[in-house]
Enzyme design. Structure first.
Site, short mmCIF file in Angstrom:
data_model
loop_
_atom_site.label_atom_id
_atom_site.label_comp_id
_atom_site.label_asym_id
_atom_site.label_seq_id
_atom_site.Cartn_x
_atom_site.Cartn_y
_atom_site.Cartn_z
N ASP A 4 -1.65 -6.00 8.76
CA ASP A 4 -2.58 -4.90 8.44
C ASP A 4 -3.69 -5.62 7.87
O ASP A 4 -3.67 -6.44 6.98
CB ASP A 4 -1.77 -4.13 7.42
CG ASP A 4 -2.69 -3.04 6.84
OD1 ASP A 4 -3.90 -3.12 7.12
OD2 ASP A 4 -2.34 -2.04 5.95
N TRP A 23 0.93 -1.22 -0.01
CA TRP A 23 -0.02 -0.07 -0.02
C TRP A 23 0.87 1.36 -0.19
O TRP A 23 1.97 1.30 0.70
CB TRP A 23 -0.74 -0.05 1.24
CG TRP A 23 -1.88 1.24 1.21
CD1 TRP A 23 -2.44 1.63 0.38
CD2 TRP A 23 -2.23 1.91 2.62
NE1 TRP A 23 -3.33 2.71 0.89
CE2 TRP A 23 -2.89 3.00 2.21
CE3 TRP A 23 -1.74 1.73 3.86
CZ2 TRP A 23 -3.48 3.62 3.38
CZ3 TRP A 23 -2.01 2.65 5.04
CH2 TRP A 23 -3.14 3.48 4.64
N LYS A 49 -14.05 -0.63 5.40
CA LYS A 49 -14.73 -1.40 4.12
C LYS A 49 -15.81 -2.50 4.42
O LYS A 49 -16.81 -2.19 3.90
CB LYS A 49 -13.43 -2.08 3.55
CG LYS A 49 -12.57 -1.42 2.53
CD LYS A 49 -11.76 -0.35 3.04
CE LYS A 49 -10.76 0.21 2.02
NZ LYS A 49 -9.86 1.07 2.65
#
Length: 397
Positions: free
Chosen positions: A212, A131, A247
């Site tokens: 993560d 990311w 999300k």
């Protein structure tokens, strides 16, 4: 003047792209850069389960007083159950401590600050690629960055042996950032057998796993997506998890995440947590309440939880459908390159293989916005915009 000497910072590779998208006057523009779920109408909806939870909270809420440093206690308990499962050895032996934090980014930063200030760990290993914001988060906290091999563009797959070779160079006490599921940006995850090897490697080399975990439920399912984390946690005595509900609950602007420390014993966990709370106190003092209360309300109510799980399944299935349709429509446009790998990836993103020149052409000629690395947010595709996207990609190839 003091501020006159301040230099202009470069635009964020993802959020800056969104700013450029908003400034684009074209009506048929398409944003496939930022990682936000879109429904078939191209909207980012508020989940029905979330609306019901909010209505319930309005009825019972009696105060807007500060939370404690660690946030909503019921939320933190619910986080641990999602991460480790019911009756996990970690929770039954009281080896985990969780603090609510402002989103996945805030969770990662608090974990980094805690490690820099309270341990000898000074180096973190990130997958190549990873990311775009990972390096900023960890370097700003004072950690040195190393990278381990992960993705092979020629095969659109991971090279696990190269990953192991890279991590063989890590030293005891180093931190290894692992994507729990739905790897961002590639969409390619480790198998359970590979997770077992990574867990054993971390144990043998005394490396600290930092997960993560931002997409639980967007890969194969809520329980299925946690299996890699649980495999590693069953092998190593210590790890940290930074998770997010942006999300899977659609709570993007509530900035709701958590950082969880797992230690070898309850006593060690309590000591470490006291220092994490000290780090939080000096950063933002205590978290906002609303997002944590929403998640806790849904997960503690059987009917609301069932409704949330159904909504999450709908989102996951729609993304899978868009992947398959994307691959087929590119074929229908006469594209000779094999994009079948897109259908086999997990989560919101795909590493498309498009180069920077092609990405630029897509933006300038067609108003299609993709991150410079070629990462596409598949969650932003719809049946309405997919024909335009596929025609444009066929044109630039």
């Amino acid at each position: 003047m003091i501020f006159s000497t301040v230099s202009q910072a470069p635009a964020d590779p993802i959020l800056g792209l969104t700013e450029a998208f908003k400034a684009d006057p074209r009506q048929d523009k398409v944003n496939l850069g930022v990682g936000i779920y879109k429904d078939e109408a191209g909207q980012t909806p508020v989940l029905t389960s979330v609306k019901k939870a909010e209505a319930k909270l309005i009825e019972i809420e009696k105060s807007k007083s500060y939370l404690g440093i660690e946030g909503v206690q019921a939320y933190n308990r619910a986080v641990q159950t999602l991460l480790f499962g019911q009756d996990s050895d970690i929770t039954t032996h009281d080896r985990a401590r969780t603090a609510q934090a402002p989103g996945g980014t805030g969770s990662l930063r608090m974990a980094a600050e805690f490690l820099v200030n309270n341990t000898q760990s000074s180096t973190i290993w990130l997958s190549n690629p990873t990311w775009a914001n990972h390096q900023n988060i960890f370097s700003s906290a004072g950690l040195s960055i190393e990278s381990y091999d992960y993705y092979v563009p020629e095969t659109q797959n991971i090279d696990f042996e190269a990953m192991l070779t890279s991590l063989a160079n890590a030293s005891a006490g180093d931190i290894v950032l692992l994507h729990g599921c739905c790897h961002n940006p590639t969409g390619i995850d480790l198998t359970q057998a590979q997770w077992q090897v990574i867990g054993q490697l971390c144990l043998d080399k005394q490396l600290l796993p930092l997960f993560d975990f931002a997409y639980q439920g967007f890969g194969a399912g809520i329980e299925e997506d946690a299996q890699g984390l649980r495999t590693v946690a069953s092998l190593v005595p210590e790890l940290i998890i930074a998770n997010s509900f942006s999300k899977n609950f659609g709570l993007y602007n509530e900035r709701i995440g958590a950082v969880t420390i797992v230690a070898e014993s309850s006593e060690s966990a309590s000591r470490a947590f006291s220092q994490l709370k000290k780090t939080i106190r000096s950063s933002y003092s205590n978290p906002p309440a609303h997002g944590g209360l929403i998640v806790a309300t849904i997960l503690e109510d059987a009917a609301l939880r069932s409704e949330w799980e159904q909504e999450l399944t709908t989102m996951r299935n729609r993304i899978a459908q868009m992947r398959a349709l994307f691959v087929q429509m590119l074929k229908d446009e006469g594209v000779q390159r094999d994009f079948g790998f897109i259908a086999n990836q997990n989560g919101m993103f795909s590493f498309s293989g498009l180069d920077k020149a092609q990405v630029t052409q897509l933006r300038e000629e067609f108003g299609i916005y993709i991150v410079g690395s070629g990462r596409i947010s598949v969650a932003g595709l719809t049946k309405d915009n997919l024909p335009k996207v596929c025609k444009a990609i066929a044109h630039v190839l």
